[in-house]
Scaffold this active site. Sequence first.
Site, PDB file in Angstrom:
ATOM      1  CG  HIS A 114      -4.721   0.403  -4.039  1.00  0.00           C
ATOM      2  ND1 HIS A 114      -4.102   0.393  -2.805  1.00  0.00           N
ATOM      3  CD2 HIS A 114      -5.682  -0.543  -3.975  1.00  0.00           C
ATOM      4  CE1 HIS A 114      -4.680  -0.512  -2.032  1.00  0.00           C
ATOM      5  NE2 HIS A 114      -5.638  -1.102  -2.718  1.00  0.00           N
ATOM      6  NE  ARG A 155      -3.022  -3.681  -1.319  1.00  0.00           N
ATOM      7  CZ  ARG A 155      -2.510  -4.402  -0.323  1.00  0.00           C
ATOM      8  NH1 ARG A 155      -1.199  -4.548  -0.219  1.00  0.00           N
ATOM      9  NH2 ARG A 155      -3.288  -4.997   0.562  1.00  0.00           N
ATOM     10  CE1 TYR A 205      -6.331  -7.207  -6.504  1.00  0.00           C
ATOM     11  CE2 TYR A 205      -6.448  -8.314  -4.372  1.00  0.00           C
ATOM     12  CZ  TYR A 205      -6.241  -7.167  -5.121  1.00  0.00           C
ATOM     13  OH  TYR A 205      -5.949  -5.992  -4.494  1.00  0.00           O
ATOM     14  CE  LYS A 213      -6.350  -0.620   4.881  1.00  0.00           C
ATOM     15  NZ  LYS A 213      -7.677  -0.829   4.255  1.00  0.00           N
ATOM     16  CG  HIS A 240      -6.124  -8.565   1.669  1.00  0.00           C
ATOM     17  ND1 HIS A 240      -6.298  -9.016   0.370  1.00  0.00           N
ATOM     18  CD2 HIS A 240      -5.980  -7.214   1.561  1.00  0.00           C
ATOM     19  CE1 HIS A 240      -6.266  -7.988  -0.459  1.00  0.00           C
ATOM     20  NE2 HIS A 240      -6.073  -6.893   0.232  1.00  0.00           N
ATOM     21  NE  ARG A 254      -3.576  -2.147   2.841  1.00  0.00           N
ATOM     22  CZ  ARG A 254      -3.335  -3.263   3.527  1.00  0.00           C
ATOM     23  NH1 ARG A 254      -2.150  -3.428   4.111  1.00  0.00           N
ATOM     24  NH2 ARG A 254      -4.239  -4.207   3.636  1.00  0.00           N
TER      25      ARG A 254
END
Length: 323
Positions: free
Chosen positions: A269, A272, A304, A195, A295, A171
Amino acid sequence: MTIHAAIERYIYHLRFVRNASPSTLRNYRKDLEQLLEYVTPPGEKPMALADVSHLVIREFVGHLHDRKLKKTSIARKLAALRSFFRFCVREKILRDNPARLVATPKLPKRIPNVLTAEEISTFLDNLGRVEPGAEGARVSKILSKRAVEEGSLLLKRDRAILELLYASGLRVSELTGLNLADFDRREQTVRVLGKGRKERIVPYGSKAEAALEAYWPVRDEILHRASREPDHQAVFLNHLGQRLTSRSVVNIVKKYVRVANSNWDLHPHSLRHAFATHLLGDGADLRAIQELLGHASLSTTQRYTHATIEQLMAVYDKSHPRA
Protein backbone atom coordinates in the site's frame (compact mmCIF):
# COMPACT_ATOMS: atom_id res chain seq x y z
CA MET A 1 -36.24 -13.83 13.01
CA THR A 2 -33.07 -15.02 14.73
CA ILE A 3 -29.84 -13.04 14.50
CA HIS A 4 -28.20 -15.94 12.65
CA ALA A 5 -30.96 -16.06 10.03
CA ALA A 6 -30.80 -12.29 9.53
CA ILE A 7 -27.02 -12.45 9.11
CA GLU A 8 -27.34 -15.18 6.45
CA ARG A 9 -29.96 -13.13 4.61
CA TYR A 10 -27.73 -10.06 4.72
CA ILE A 11 -24.66 -11.95 3.47
CA TYR A 12 -26.79 -13.34 0.64
CA HIS A 13 -27.78 -9.75 -0.23
CA LEU A 14 -24.14 -8.63 -0.22
CA ARG A 15 -23.06 -11.50 -2.43
CA PHE A 16 -25.81 -11.57 -5.05
CA VAL A 17 -27.27 -8.05 -5.00
CA ARG A 18 -24.35 -5.83 -4.00
CA ASN A 19 -21.81 -8.11 -5.74
CA ALA A 20 -19.42 -7.69 -2.80
CA SER A 21 -15.91 -9.13 -2.99
CA PRO A 22 -14.99 -12.35 -1.15
CA SER A 23 -12.86 -10.28 1.22
CA THR A 24 -15.81 -8.01 2.10
CA LEU A 25 -18.10 -10.99 2.63
CA ARG A 26 -15.55 -12.68 4.87
CA ASN A 27 -14.95 -9.58 7.00
CA TYR A 28 -18.65 -8.68 7.39
CA ARG A 29 -19.56 -12.24 8.35
CA LYS A 30 -16.75 -12.32 10.92
CA ASP A 31 -17.82 -9.00 12.48
CA LEU A 32 -21.50 -9.94 12.66
CA GLU A 33 -20.83 -13.42 14.04
CA GLN A 34 -18.69 -11.78 16.72
CA LEU A 35 -21.77 -9.85 17.87
CA LEU A 36 -23.84 -13.07 17.74
CA GLU A 37 -21.27 -14.81 19.93
CA TYR A 38 -21.32 -11.91 22.41
CA VAL A 39 -25.11 -11.98 22.85
CA THR A 40 -25.26 -15.78 23.13
CA PRO A 41 -24.63 -16.89 26.75
CA PRO A 42 -23.02 -20.34 27.09
CA GLY A 43 -25.66 -23.06 27.06
CA GLU A 44 -28.51 -20.63 26.35
CA LYS A 45 -30.44 -19.48 23.31
CA PRO A 46 -29.07 -16.40 21.53
CA MET A 47 -30.76 -13.07 22.09
CA ALA A 48 -33.61 -12.25 19.71
CA LEU A 49 -32.72 -9.80 16.96
CA ALA A 50 -35.40 -7.35 18.13
CA ASP A 51 -33.83 -7.29 21.61
CA VAL A 52 -30.45 -6.04 20.36
CA SER A 53 -30.69 -2.40 21.48
CA HIS A 54 -28.17 0.41 21.23
CA LEU A 55 -27.25 -0.33 24.86
CA VAL A 56 -26.34 -3.91 23.92
CA ILE A 57 -24.20 -2.65 21.04
CA ARG A 58 -22.48 -0.15 23.35
CA GLU A 59 -21.68 -2.98 25.74
CA PHE A 60 -20.32 -4.95 22.78
CA VAL A 61 -18.09 -2.01 21.86
CA GLY A 62 -16.88 -1.85 25.47
CA HIS A 63 -16.11 -5.57 25.26
CA LEU A 64 -14.00 -4.92 22.17
CA HIS A 65 -12.15 -2.13 24.00
CA ASP A 66 -11.46 -4.52 26.88
CA ARG A 67 -9.93 -6.96 24.39
CA LYS A 68 -7.48 -4.18 23.39
CA LEU A 69 -8.72 -3.94 19.81
CA LYS A 70 -7.51 -0.94 17.86
CA LYS A 71 -9.94 1.93 17.38
CA THR A 72 -9.79 1.41 13.63
CA SER A 73 -10.90 -2.22 14.03
CA ILE A 74 -13.77 -1.22 16.34
CA ALA A 75 -14.85 1.49 13.89
CA ARG A 76 -14.90 -1.05 11.06
CA LYS A 77 -17.00 -3.48 13.09
CA LEU A 78 -19.45 -0.69 13.98
CA ALA A 79 -19.74 0.20 10.29
CA ALA A 80 -20.59 -3.43 9.54
CA LEU A 81 -23.26 -3.43 12.27
CA ARG A 82 -24.80 -0.18 11.00
CA SER A 83 -24.98 -1.58 7.49
CA PHE A 84 -26.51 -4.84 8.74
CA PHE A 85 -29.20 -3.16 10.85
CA ARG A 86 -29.92 -0.66 8.08
CA PHE A 87 -30.60 -3.66 5.82
CA CYS A 88 -32.89 -5.16 8.47
CA VAL A 89 -34.91 -1.93 8.64
CA ARG A 90 -35.13 -1.68 4.85
CA GLU A 91 -36.33 -5.29 4.66
CA LYS A 92 -38.89 -4.58 7.43
CA ILE A 93 -37.27 -7.13 9.73
CA LEU A 94 -36.79 -4.36 12.32
CA ARG A 95 -38.40 -0.98 12.86
CA ASP A 96 -35.28 0.91 13.97
CA ASN A 97 -31.52 0.73 13.53
CA PRO A 98 -30.01 0.48 17.05
CA ALA A 99 -26.42 0.86 15.79
CA ARG A 100 -27.26 4.35 14.53
CA LEU A 101 -27.23 5.64 18.12
CA VAL A 102 -23.75 4.29 18.94
CA ALA A 103 -20.91 6.76 18.35
CA THR A 104 -17.84 5.70 16.40
CA PRO A 105 -14.53 5.96 18.31
CA LYS A 106 -12.64 9.12 17.38
CA LEU A 107 -9.82 8.09 15.07
CA PRO A 108 -6.54 9.99 14.77
CA LYS A 109 -5.92 11.59 11.40
CA ARG A 110 -3.20 9.58 9.75
CA ILE A 111 -1.10 11.14 7.02
CA PRO A 112 0.69 8.53 4.88
CA ASN A 113 4.47 8.52 5.26
CA VAL A 114 5.62 8.49 1.64
CA LEU A 115 9.07 7.86 0.20
CA THR A 116 10.35 10.41 -2.29
CA ALA A 117 10.29 9.71 -6.01
CA GLU A 118 14.09 9.41 -5.94
CA GLU A 119 13.98 6.83 -3.13
CA ILE A 120 11.35 4.75 -4.93
CA SER A 121 13.26 4.93 -8.22
CA THR A 122 16.53 3.90 -6.57
CA PHE A 123 14.78 1.03 -4.78
CA LEU A 124 13.21 -0.29 -8.00
CA ASP A 125 16.34 0.20 -10.10
CA ASN A 126 18.47 -1.74 -7.61
CA LEU A 127 16.21 -4.77 -7.20
CA GLY A 128 18.22 -7.95 -7.01
CA ARG A 129 21.65 -6.31 -6.81
CA VAL A 130 23.88 -8.03 -4.28
CA GLU A 131 26.79 -6.21 -2.70
CA PRO A 132 29.99 -8.15 -1.91
CA GLY A 133 31.04 -9.01 1.63
CA ALA A 134 29.10 -10.27 4.64
CA GLU A 135 26.01 -8.18 3.90
CA GLY A 136 26.07 -9.43 0.33
CA ALA A 137 26.12 -13.00 1.57
CA ARG A 138 23.11 -12.30 3.79
CA VAL A 139 21.25 -10.74 0.88
CA SER A 140 22.14 -13.67 -1.38
CA LYS A 141 20.75 -16.07 1.21
CA ILE A 142 17.47 -14.13 1.38
CA LEU A 143 17.08 -13.98 -2.38
CA SER A 144 17.97 -17.62 -2.92
CA LYS A 145 14.94 -18.84 -1.00
CA ARG A 146 12.34 -17.82 -3.58
CA ALA A 147 13.46 -14.92 -5.72
CA VAL A 148 16.35 -16.57 -7.57
CA GLU A 149 15.62 -19.77 -9.45
CA GLU A 150 17.40 -20.74 -12.66
CA GLY A 151 18.13 -17.43 -14.27
CA SER A 152 16.30 -15.28 -11.69
CA LEU A 153 12.84 -16.32 -12.87
CA LEU A 154 11.02 -15.19 -9.76
CA LEU A 155 13.13 -12.05 -9.50
CA LYS A 156 11.71 -10.97 -12.87
CA ARG A 157 8.22 -11.70 -11.58
CA ASP A 158 8.86 -9.71 -8.42
CA ARG A 159 10.21 -6.77 -10.40
CA ALA A 160 7.06 -6.76 -12.55
CA ILE A 161 4.90 -6.80 -9.40
CA LEU A 162 6.70 -3.89 -7.75
CA GLU A 163 6.89 -1.81 -10.94
CA LEU A 164 3.17 -2.30 -11.62
CA LEU A 165 2.16 -1.46 -8.05
CA TYR A 166 3.99 1.86 -8.28
CA ALA A 167 3.08 2.57 -11.91
CA SER A 168 -0.66 2.08 -11.48
CA GLY A 169 -1.40 2.56 -7.78
CA LEU A 170 -3.18 -0.79 -7.51
CA ARG A 171 -4.40 -2.26 -4.25
CA VAL A 172 -2.68 -5.56 -3.52
CA SER A 173 -6.00 -7.44 -3.87
CA GLU A 174 -6.49 -5.82 -7.28
CA LEU A 175 -3.02 -6.88 -8.38
CA THR A 176 -3.45 -10.51 -7.33
CA GLY A 177 -6.88 -10.59 -9.00
CA LEU A 178 -5.52 -9.61 -12.44
CA ASN A 179 -6.06 -11.95 -15.38
CA LEU A 180 -4.30 -11.95 -18.74
CA ALA A 181 -7.49 -10.70 -20.41
CA ASP A 182 -7.33 -7.53 -18.28
CA PHE A 183 -4.22 -6.23 -20.07
CA ASP A 184 -4.21 -4.11 -23.21
CA ARG A 185 -0.50 -4.35 -24.00
CA ARG A 186 -0.73 -2.09 -27.03
CA GLU A 187 -2.33 0.79 -25.07
CA GLN A 188 -0.40 -0.05 -21.88
CA THR A 189 -3.55 -0.12 -19.77
CA VAL A 190 -5.04 -2.65 -17.39
CA ARG A 191 -8.68 -3.23 -16.42
CA VAL A 192 -8.97 -3.38 -12.64
CA LEU A 193 -11.82 -4.78 -10.55
CA GLY A 194 -11.81 -2.60 -7.43
CA LYS A 195 -13.91 -2.30 -4.29
CA GLY A 196 -17.60 -2.99 -4.81
CA ARG A 197 -16.66 -4.83 -8.03
CA LYS A 198 -16.31 -1.49 -9.80
CA GLU A 199 -14.19 -1.59 -12.94
CA ARG A 200 -11.70 1.07 -13.93
CA ILE A 201 -9.01 1.37 -16.59
CA VAL A 202 -5.54 2.32 -15.34
CA PRO A 203 -2.46 3.09 -17.47
CA TYR A 204 1.06 1.93 -16.70
CA GLY A 205 4.34 3.42 -17.87
CA SER A 206 7.40 2.29 -19.80
CA LYS A 207 9.30 0.91 -16.79
CA ALA A 208 6.38 -1.32 -15.82
CA GLU A 209 5.94 -2.30 -19.46
CA ALA A 210 9.59 -3.38 -19.69
CA ALA A 211 9.31 -5.37 -16.45
CA LEU A 212 6.13 -7.08 -17.67
CA GLU A 213 7.70 -7.93 -21.05
CA ALA A 214 10.56 -9.59 -19.18
CA TYR A 215 8.05 -11.47 -17.00
CA TRP A 216 5.76 -12.96 -19.67
CA PRO A 217 8.31 -15.64 -20.76
CA VAL A 218 8.94 -16.38 -17.07
CA ARG A 219 5.23 -16.90 -16.56
CA ASP A 220 5.16 -19.36 -19.47
CA GLU A 221 8.10 -21.22 -17.94
CA ILE A 222 6.35 -21.41 -14.54
CA LEU A 223 3.22 -22.83 -16.21
CA HIS A 224 5.33 -25.36 -18.10
CA ARG A 225 7.03 -26.57 -14.92
CA ALA A 226 3.88 -26.74 -12.79
CA SER A 227 3.47 -30.19 -11.22
CA ARG A 228 -0.30 -29.84 -10.88
CA GLU A 229 -3.00 -28.06 -12.86
CA PRO A 230 -1.87 -24.41 -13.02
CA ASP A 231 -3.97 -21.25 -13.17
CA HIS A 232 -3.76 -20.23 -16.84
CA GLN A 233 -5.77 -17.03 -16.32
CA ALA A 234 -3.91 -15.42 -13.42
CA VAL A 235 -1.16 -12.93 -14.27
CA PHE A 236 1.08 -13.35 -11.24
CA LEU A 237 1.87 -16.93 -10.26
CA ASN A 238 3.81 -18.65 -7.51
CA HIS A 239 6.39 -21.33 -8.31
CA LEU A 240 3.62 -23.98 -8.38
CA GLY A 241 1.72 -22.13 -11.10
CA GLN A 242 -1.07 -20.95 -8.80
CA ARG A 243 -2.34 -17.39 -8.39
CA LEU A 244 -0.29 -15.37 -5.91
CA THR A 245 -2.07 -14.40 -2.69
CA SER A 246 -2.08 -10.94 -1.14
CA ARG A 247 0.00 -12.31 1.73
CA SER A 248 2.65 -13.50 -0.74
CA VAL A 249 2.88 -10.04 -2.31
CA VAL A 250 3.29 -8.45 1.13
CA ASN A 251 6.15 -10.88 1.83
CA ILE A 252 7.76 -10.13 -1.54
CA VAL A 253 7.77 -6.38 -0.85
CA LYS A 254 9.15 -6.82 2.67
CA LYS A 255 11.88 -9.15 1.38
CA TYR A 256 13.32 -6.57 -0.99
CA VAL A 257 12.93 -3.79 1.57
CA ARG A 258 15.14 -5.78 3.96
CA VAL A 259 17.74 -5.87 1.22
CA ALA A 260 17.45 -2.17 0.28
CA ASN A 261 16.93 -0.39 3.59
CA SER A 262 16.02 -2.04 6.88
CA ASN A 263 14.73 1.29 8.26
CA TRP A 264 11.88 1.58 5.75
CA ASP A 265 8.39 0.53 6.72
CA LEU A 266 7.39 -0.27 3.14
CA HIS A 267 4.46 -2.50 2.15
CA PRO A 268 2.34 -2.81 -1.04
CA HIS A 269 0.00 0.00 0.00
CA SER A 270 3.03 2.29 0.45
CA LEU A 271 3.59 2.10 -3.31
CA ARG A 272 -0.04 3.11 -3.84
CA HIS A 273 0.49 6.08 -1.51
CA ALA A 274 3.66 7.01 -3.39
CA PHE A 275 1.85 6.74 -6.75
CA ALA A 276 -0.82 9.23 -5.65
CA THR A 277 1.45 11.62 -3.79
CA HIS A 278 4.03 11.85 -6.58
CA LEU A 279 1.33 12.45 -9.21
CA LEU A 280 -0.18 15.19 -7.07
CA GLY A 281 3.21 16.74 -6.41
CA ASP A 282 3.86 16.96 -10.15
CA GLY A 283 0.58 18.77 -10.80
CA ALA A 284 -1.92 16.01 -11.55
CA ASP A 285 -5.58 16.88 -11.02
CA LEU A 286 -7.10 15.53 -7.81
CA ARG A 287 -10.17 14.23 -9.65
CA ALA A 288 -7.97 12.32 -12.09
CA ILE A 289 -6.06 10.75 -9.20
CA GLN A 290 -9.39 9.79 -7.61
CA GLU A 291 -10.36 7.95 -10.80
CA LEU A 292 -6.99 6.22 -11.08
CA LEU A 293 -7.13 5.05 -7.45
CA GLY A 294 -10.77 3.97 -7.68
CA HIS A 295 -11.85 6.05 -4.67
CA ALA A 296 -15.61 6.47 -4.30
CA SER A 297 -15.17 9.74 -2.40
CA LEU A 298 -12.89 12.67 -3.20
CA SER A 299 -12.32 13.19 0.53
CA THR A 300 -10.43 9.88 0.61
CA THR A 301 -8.09 11.13 -2.11
CA GLN A 302 -7.64 14.52 -0.46
CA ARG A 303 -5.53 13.08 2.36
CA TYR A 304 -2.68 12.93 -0.16
CA THR A 305 -2.77 16.73 -0.36
CA HIS A 306 -1.90 16.82 3.35
CA ALA A 307 1.05 14.49 2.77
CA THR A 308 2.28 16.71 -0.07
CA ILE A 309 1.90 19.90 2.00
CA GLU A 310 3.74 18.27 4.88
CA GLN A 311 6.63 17.35 2.58
CA LEU A 312 6.75 20.89 1.19
CA MET A 313 6.84 22.33 4.70
CA ALA A 314 9.68 20.00 5.63
CA VAL A 315 11.66 21.18 2.61
CA TYR A 316 10.88 24.82 3.47
CA ASP A 317 11.93 24.43 7.11
CA LYS A 318 15.16 22.75 6.05
CA SER A 319 16.07 25.06 3.17
CA HIS A 320 14.76 28.58 3.76
CA PRO A 321 17.29 30.85 5.51
CA ARG A 322 14.60 32.49 7.65
CA ALA A 323 12.34 29.50 8.23
